[in-house]
Design an enzyme around this catalytic site. Structure first.
Site, PDB file in Angstrom:
ATOM      1  N   GLY A   1       0.835  -1.195   0.000  1.00 53.26           N
ATOM      2  CA  GLY A   1       0.000   0.000   0.000  1.00 53.26           C
ATOM      3  C   GLY A   1       0.868   1.241   0.000  1.00 53.26           C
ATOM      4  N   GLY A   2       0.350   2.290   0.630  1.00 56.70           N
ATOM      5  CA  GLY A   2       1.064   3.564   0.659  1.00 56.70           C
ATOM      6  C   GLY A   2       2.428   3.469   1.314  1.00 56.70           C
TER       7      GLY A   2
ATOM      8  N   GLY B   1      23.731  12.264 -29.875  1.00 60.97           N
ATOM      9  CA  GLY B   1      23.248  12.853 -28.629  1.00 60.97           C
ATOM     10  C   GLY B   1      23.816  12.123 -27.424  1.00 60.97           C
ATOM     11  N   ALA B   2      24.093  10.830 -27.601  1.00 64.79           N
ATOM     12  CA  ALA B   2      24.619  10.059 -26.478  1.00 64.79           C
ATOM     13  C   ALA B   2      26.029  10.538 -26.103  1.00 64.79           C
ATOM     14  CB  ALA B   2      24.632   8.577 -26.817  1.00 64.79           C
TER      15      ALA B   2
END
Ligand code: HXC
Length: 527
Positions: free
Chosen positions: A182-183, A417-418
């Site tokens: 859960g949370g 770009g790498a």
């Protein structure tokens, strides 16, 4: 009216008070009782106190808030109140240094988190920040204490708020040693590192039963949120240990690489001082053939101090390798492309993994060494749909934002770009070295020739021969680091064997680096 003093029952003697206190403390250490503790051990889990004793330097742990009890009284909780309220909090020493801890005790109401339990964890986070020391959170809990309602939710909210406020101020480490559902998962989700234990830990927002009801999917706890899933698929788990002891031992080692807070320099341990050039032979590891792969970890091992490389998130996005190491004893973050996976291409997951690590190092003054061998971003429809633009931007952003010493070595390929992304000069690298075989260009020869000479090749009598000759020409122009060096984007071209020595000299020269940036509240990293 009688003038005689009212008779009071005699107060307990000092000795009786002490005996009472000792008895209460003995009971506190039993948490939910012997039977539950035994059940815990039979599942292969240590009891909460055994974990604490194993983790801290012997005899150094000091408990804080051991007498705190739950306030809620609904649904029979009044009969279940236990001192400590299911979490042991305090501080001690690890490798001699101050460390705070909150350790949930599953034997008390399943380690569930109610109002006072939450307050204890929040208090320890506050103390850790005030005293500038790391915090380690041992999770073993059924989640929000259902009988307490809003008290539990408030407890979690207070913790998330503090985890966030402490982020980048002190190192925060979560260890999942049982259920975390859960949370409850969001506190580990915010912290810097998450370790899980094989066979006993799991993490999920909604468990198998809820999933079956809502979506009809059937899945086991292990397949949904076991350590393997989080280590290899979701990227949540930084490390998975065989058992409680191995996992806690890993956290101790991790702490040895971290400063206690963001105001302190990185730790220096056993300086080796290996500045003699040509000392390490690296040429034999990287093959001449640019299409052959090799073990990047061997390169790392020969550059950093012996046996100091401490890899993180090894199972996730293996196309990039991250981890701490020591260089001349100084804690240093390593980021390296891994030619053994996807040829070292950067994809969505690798971008996230590397970017988060770069940001951690920058927040805690840990210098960065980036080892580059990258053919580019991974092409593909999947990658585009998964948001490689947004994720790749994180890596660019993280490197550009970092003001710690940034050192880069280009081993072989650095395309497109790498190339920019892997801590190039353009993103503010303090040092960029290249090996003689480094190839720095917009793209590889095949792709490039196909684009710029397509018409010429199509119109030629011998397209194959023309392609090969144009490729040769492209390789001669770009398949070396000289053009980049002539423009000043590479500080030096060095022999592979000189790497360890030159990196050490740079690291020494950068020890007082100071790079102020314009004042702002915070940037807006593309999340
Ligand atoms: C109160 C709890 C509890 C909880 C367990 N217990 N979880 N009590 N609140 N959340 C108690 C059990 O009643 C039991 O008490 C004891 O702890 C041990 O639990 P068992 O079920 O016997 O253990 P086990 O079989 O190992 O199963 C462990 C478990 C299961 C898988 C964690 O207990 C479970 O599913 N619990 C509920 C999980 C859950 O739904 N939590 C709420 C999540 S929602 P007795 O006295 O009988 O021994 C959430 C929202 C937070 O957390 C939002 C914050 C933002």
């Amino acid at each position: 009216m009688s003038d005689e003093l009212e008779e009071r029952p005699s107060a307990p003697s000092g000795e009786e008070r002490l005996e009472d206190l000792r008895e209460r403390k003995r009971a506190m250490r039993l948490g939910g009782g012997e039977a539950r503790l035994k059940a815990q051990q039979e599942r292969g889990k240590l009891g909460v106190w055994d974990r604490i004793e194993y983790f801290f330097d012997e005899g150094t742990f000091v408990e804080v808030g051991g007498f705190v009890e739950l306030r809620a009284r609904h649904f029979g909780l009044d009969k279940k109140a236990v001192s400590g309220d299911g979490v042991v909090t305090g501080f001690g020493r690890v490798n001699g240094e101050l460390v705070y801890m909150a350790a949930q005790d599953f034997t008390v109401l399943g380690g569930s988190l109610g109002e006072m339990h939450g307050k204890k964890v929040a208090n320890i986070l506050d103390q850790a920040v005030r005293n500038g020391a790391p915090v380690v959170l041992l999770n073993d809990s059924g989640g929000a204490r259902i009988q307490e309602g809003i008290g539990s939710l408030c407890g979690y909210g207070d913790i998330f708020f503090r985890n966030t406020r402490a982020s980048g101020v002190i190192p925060q480490i979560s260890v999942i040693m049982g259920p975390c559902a859960g949370g409850a998962v969001y506190s580990p989700g915010i912290t810097d590192f998450v370790a899980m234990v094989k066979g006993t830990s799991n993490m999920f927002i909604t468990g198998p039963d809820v999933i079956k009801t809502v979506t009809g999917e059937e899945v086991s706890k292990e397949d949904l949120g076991g350590p393997e899933i989080h280590h290899e698929r979701s990227g949540v788990a930084t490390f998975v240990g065989e058992d409680d002891e191995t996992t806690l031992g890993w956290v101790r080692r991790l702490l040895s690489y971290l400063p206690p807070n963001n105001e302190e320099p990185p730790p220096i341990t056993n300086p080796v001082n290996r500045i003699a050039e040509n000392e390490t032979d690296l040429g034999d590891i990287v093959p001449d053939n640019a299409n052959k792969s090799y073990e990047m970890r061997e390169v790392i091992d020969r550059v950093v101090d012996g046996h100091s490389f401490f890899e993180l998130q090894a199972g996730y996005a293996p196309n990039v390798i991250i981890g701490f190491s020591r260089i001349d004893g100084i804690s240093t973050g390593i980021i390296a492309n891994n030619p053994r996976h996807l040829a070292g291409c950067i994809d969505v997951n690798a971008s996230d993994k590397a970017a988060r690590f770069v940001r951690f190092c920058d927040a805690f003054n840990i210098p960065l060494l980036t080892l580059v061998d990258v053919p580019g971003f991974l092409p593909g429809v999947d990658q585009e749909y998964a948001g490689i633009i947004r994720h790749g931007s994180k890596l660019l952003y993280a490197y550009s934002e970092a003001t710690v010493p940034k050192m880069t070595v280009i081993l072989r390929k650095a395309y497109g770009g790498a190339y920019i992304c892997m801590c190039s000069k353009h993103l503010g690298a303090d040092m960029v070295l290249a090996w003689p075989g480094a190839e720095i260009a917009v793209m590889g020869p095949k792709g490039a020739v196909n684009v710029i000479f397509r018409k010429e090749i199509a119109g030629s009598d011998n397209p194959e021969e023309r392609t090969a000759s144009r490729e040769r020409e492209y390789i001669e122009t770009f398949a070396n680091p000289r053009m980049a060096a002539s423009l000043g984007y590479i500080d030096d071209i060095i022999e592979p064997g000189q790497t360890a020595g030159v990196v050490r000299k740079y690291l020494w020269s950068l020890s007082d680096k100071n790079e102020p940036r314009p004042r702002r509240k915070h940037g807006n990293i593309p999340l």
